[in-house]
Design a protein around this motif. Structure first.
Motif, PDB file in Angstrom:
ATOM      1  N   GLY A  61       0.829  -1.195   0.000  1.00 43.13           N
ATOM      2  CA  GLY A  61       0.000   0.000   0.000  1.00 43.13           C
ATOM      3  C   GLY A  61       0.862   1.242   0.000  1.00 43.13           C
ATOM      4  N   VAL A  62       0.297   2.342  -0.494  1.00 40.97           N
ATOM      5  CA  VAL A  62       0.978   3.635  -0.554  1.00 40.97           C
ATOM      6  C   VAL A  62       0.002   4.706  -0.095  1.00 40.97           C
ATOM      7  CG1 VAL A  62       2.131   5.335  -2.035  1.00 40.97           C
ATOM      8  CG2 VAL A  62       2.390   2.885  -2.501  1.00 40.97           C
ATOM      9  N   GLY A  63       0.481   5.652   0.714  1.00 36.77           N
ATOM     10  CA  GLY A  63      -0.369   6.714   1.209  1.00 36.77           C
ATOM     11  C   GLY A  63      -0.021   8.074   0.637  1.00 36.77           C
ATOM     12  N   TRP A  64      -0.048   9.100   1.503  1.00 36.78           N
ATOM     13  CA  TRP A  64       0.108  10.487   1.080  1.00 36.78           C
ATOM     14  C   TRP A  64       1.472  10.769   0.472  1.00 36.78           C
ATOM     15  CZ3 TRP A  64      -2.974  14.379   0.135  1.00 36.78           C
ATOM     16  CH2 TRP A  64      -2.471  15.679   0.115  1.00 36.78           C
ATOM     17  N   SER A  65       2.503  10.076   0.914  1.00 39.55           N
ATOM     18  CA  SER A  65       3.880  10.381   0.492  1.00 39.55           C
ATOM     19  C   SER A  65       4.387   9.348  -0.506  1.00 39.55           C
ATOM     20  CB  SER A  65       4.804  10.418   1.710  1.00 39.55           C
ATOM     21  OG  SER A  65       4.310  11.299   2.701  1.00 39.55           O
ATOM     22  N   THR A  79       4.458  14.444  -2.523  1.00 39.08           N
ATOM     23  CA  THR A  79       3.214  13.752  -2.209  1.00 39.08           C
ATOM     24  C   THR A  79       2.771  12.928  -3.414  1.00 39.08           C
ATOM     25  OG1 THR A  79       1.840  15.609  -2.907  1.00 39.08           O
ATOM     26  CG2 THR A  79       2.545  15.570  -0.609  1.00 39.08           C
ATOM     27  N   THR A  80       2.028  11.889  -3.121  1.00 35.13           N
ATOM     28  CA  THR A  80       1.601  10.977  -4.182  1.00 35.13           C
ATOM     29  C   THR A  80       0.785  11.713  -5.237  1.00 35.13           C
ATOM     30  OG1 THR A  80       1.559   9.209  -2.545  1.00 35.13           O
ATOM     31  CG2 THR A  80       0.443   8.785  -4.624  1.00 35.13           C
ATOM     32  N   ILE A  81      -0.071  12.631  -4.794  1.00 33.47           N
ATOM     33  CA  ILE A  81      -0.886  13.385  -5.757  1.00 33.47           C
ATOM     34  C   ILE A  81      -0.029  14.349  -6.572  1.00 33.47           C
ATOM     35  CG2 ILE A  81      -2.801  15.005  -6.016  1.00 33.47           C
ATOM     36  CD1 ILE A  81      -4.047  13.911  -3.557  1.00 33.47           C
ATOM     37  N   ALA A  82       0.980  14.944  -5.946  1.00 29.40           N
ATOM     38  CA  ALA A  82       1.820  15.909  -6.664  1.00 29.40           C
ATOM     39  C   ALA A  82       2.637  15.228  -7.742  1.00 29.40           C
ATOM     40  CB  ALA A  82       2.727  16.652  -5.695  1.00 29.40           C
ATOM     41  N   GLY A  83       2.875  13.912  -7.586  1.00 29.82           N
ATOM     42  CA  GLY A  83       3.502  13.160  -8.669  1.00 29.82           C
ATOM     43  C   GLY A  83       2.404  12.706  -9.611  1.00 29.82           C
ATOM     44  N   ASP A 123       0.556  15.234  11.404  1.00 32.59           N
ATOM     45  CA  ASP A 123       0.496  14.978   9.961  1.00 32.59           C
ATOM     46  C   ASP A 123       0.166  13.512   9.714  1.00 32.59           C
ATOM     47  OD1 ASP A 123       2.970  13.949  10.731  1.00 32.59           O
ATOM     48  OD2 ASP A 123       4.088  15.636   9.910  1.00 32.59           O
ATOM     49  N   THR A 124       0.880  12.865   8.833  1.00 31.87           N
ATOM     50  CA  THR A 124       0.623  11.446   8.552  1.00 31.87           C
ATOM     51  C   THR A 124       1.615  10.607   9.360  1.00 31.87           C
ATOM     52  OG1 THR A 124       1.982  11.607   6.539  1.00 31.87           O
ATOM     53  CG2 THR A 124      -0.396  11.907   6.312  1.00 31.87           C
ATOM     54  N   GLY A 125       2.418   9.799   8.723  1.00 29.10           N
ATOM     55  CA  GLY A 125       3.361   8.984   9.466  1.00 29.10           C
ATOM     56  C   GLY A 125       4.490   8.500   8.583  1.00 29.10           C
TER      57      GLY A 125
END
Length: 334
Positions: free
Chosen positions: A86-90, A113-117, A283-285
């Motif tokens: 699995g992959v999250g925000w980063s 961040t995953t979305i920024a990529g 934040d996240t982790g």
């Protein structure tokens, strides 16, 4: 190189449409993942709409990814082809700054961040190997995606702020994050109180782990709880009567906000001074903490409650989330 196929917004607020791109050569520290599912989060909506003034288009949302490793870079030794991860925000961090070296990679100043990529509303993604976390044996992969954002967001402060099993915990806002926070805190051994404006959820919240349920719209409901909580986790993104909630903290108690409230919170100094109380953000982790969270979930059978949609019904899923119909997370499946 075969193109990756995805769904992207071409401008702020646009509906998602099919989009293909060439990912280039696989980096030495990267892995390629065939996406089986990806959660849909309110953060995806914020990025689609450019609410945070950080979006770049075309934008492929999705940061709660679960899938199968299909290729590994030359310098990736801890994962192998065929593993479920699995992959999250980063998705990428530098690996050599103080934050990375101290195990807080999610705070790397060069974090991608995953979305920024290129996010997970796609058939495949590429991420740095350390951000692809293997699922524990026996974990149901189908609904695991929301753990990688919603889950770690509420699990991390419990770890970071030293939550004890003897503590009393309040959770404000029982939605995608809050319903997981209830399960975590109950499994931790804490006394758990849910603050919700939806009184129709009472029985459901008890089944998720709440010992007590308080109507957050009742101004009088907080008074009997003065000095009660060791920790309150707020998942909401709107302003509340923060001094009233601070009054419910025990001495040395902490109010942790993980909800992105977009205006000043207005915390009176005397609400903190009396009893040495604290207000904090989380934040996240880091990857190691995400792995610990997954182990904890597997041990205690903690699962998100999920509404499923097909990936090509992504715009229907977005409308479902916008309309407040999700109970409590949304997952898109390839």
């Amino acid at each position: 190189m075969t193109d990756f196929n995805a769904y992207a917004a071409t401008e702020a607020g646009a509906k998602l449409t099919p989009f293909s791109y060439d990912p280039g050569a696989l980096g030495a520290h990267e892995v390629e993942i065939k996406v089986s599912s990806c959660g849909l989060c309110h953060s995806d909506l914020s990025m689609i709409n450019n609410d945070w003034r950080a979006s770049q288009y075309p934008l492929i949302p999705g940061h709660e990814i679960v899938g199968t490793v299909t290729a590994v870079g030359d310098h990736v030794s801890h994962l192998k082809v065929g593993q479920t991860v699995g992959v999250g925000w980063s998705s990428h961090s530098c690996g050599h700054c103080g934050q990375c070296l101290s195990g807080a990679q999610q705070r790397c100043p060069k974090l991608t961040t995953t979305i920024a990529g290129h996010g997970g509303f796609a058939d495949r993604v590429r991420v740095q190997g350390i951000w692809a976390i293997a699922l524990p044996d026996g974990m149901d992969a189908r609904g695991a995606g929301p753990l990688f954002c919603g889950g770690i967001t509420v699990f991390a402060p419990m770890m970071d702020f030293g939550l004890k099993p003897t503590d009393r915990v309040g959770v404000i806002g029982i939605g995608g994050l809050g319903h997981l926070a209830l399960q975590f805190a109950r499994a931790w051994g804490c006394e758990v109180t849910a603050f919700t404006s939806s009184t129709d959820k009472m029985d459901e919240l008890s089944s998720l782990g709440a010992h007590n349920v308080v109507n957050s719209r009742d101004k009088e409901a907080l008074k009997p709880l003065r000095g009660h909580f060791d920790m309150i986790i707020s998942t909401v993104n709107v302003s509340l009567n923060w001094p009233a909630y601070l009054s419910t903290l025990a001495p040395e108690g902490t109010l942790v906000t993980v909800g992105a409230v977009d205006e000043p919170m207005g915390i009176p100094a005397f609400s903190l001074i009396g009893g040495q109380k604290s207000v904090a953000g989380s934040d996240t982790g880091a990857p190691h903490m995400v792995a610990k969270m997954l182990e904890f979930c597997a041990r205690h059978d903690i699962k998100p409650m999920v509404d499923y949609f097909k990936m090509d019904d992504v715009n229907k899923a977005i409308t479902h989330l916008k309309d407040g119909k999700a109970r409590y997370r949304v997952v898109l499946e390839n």
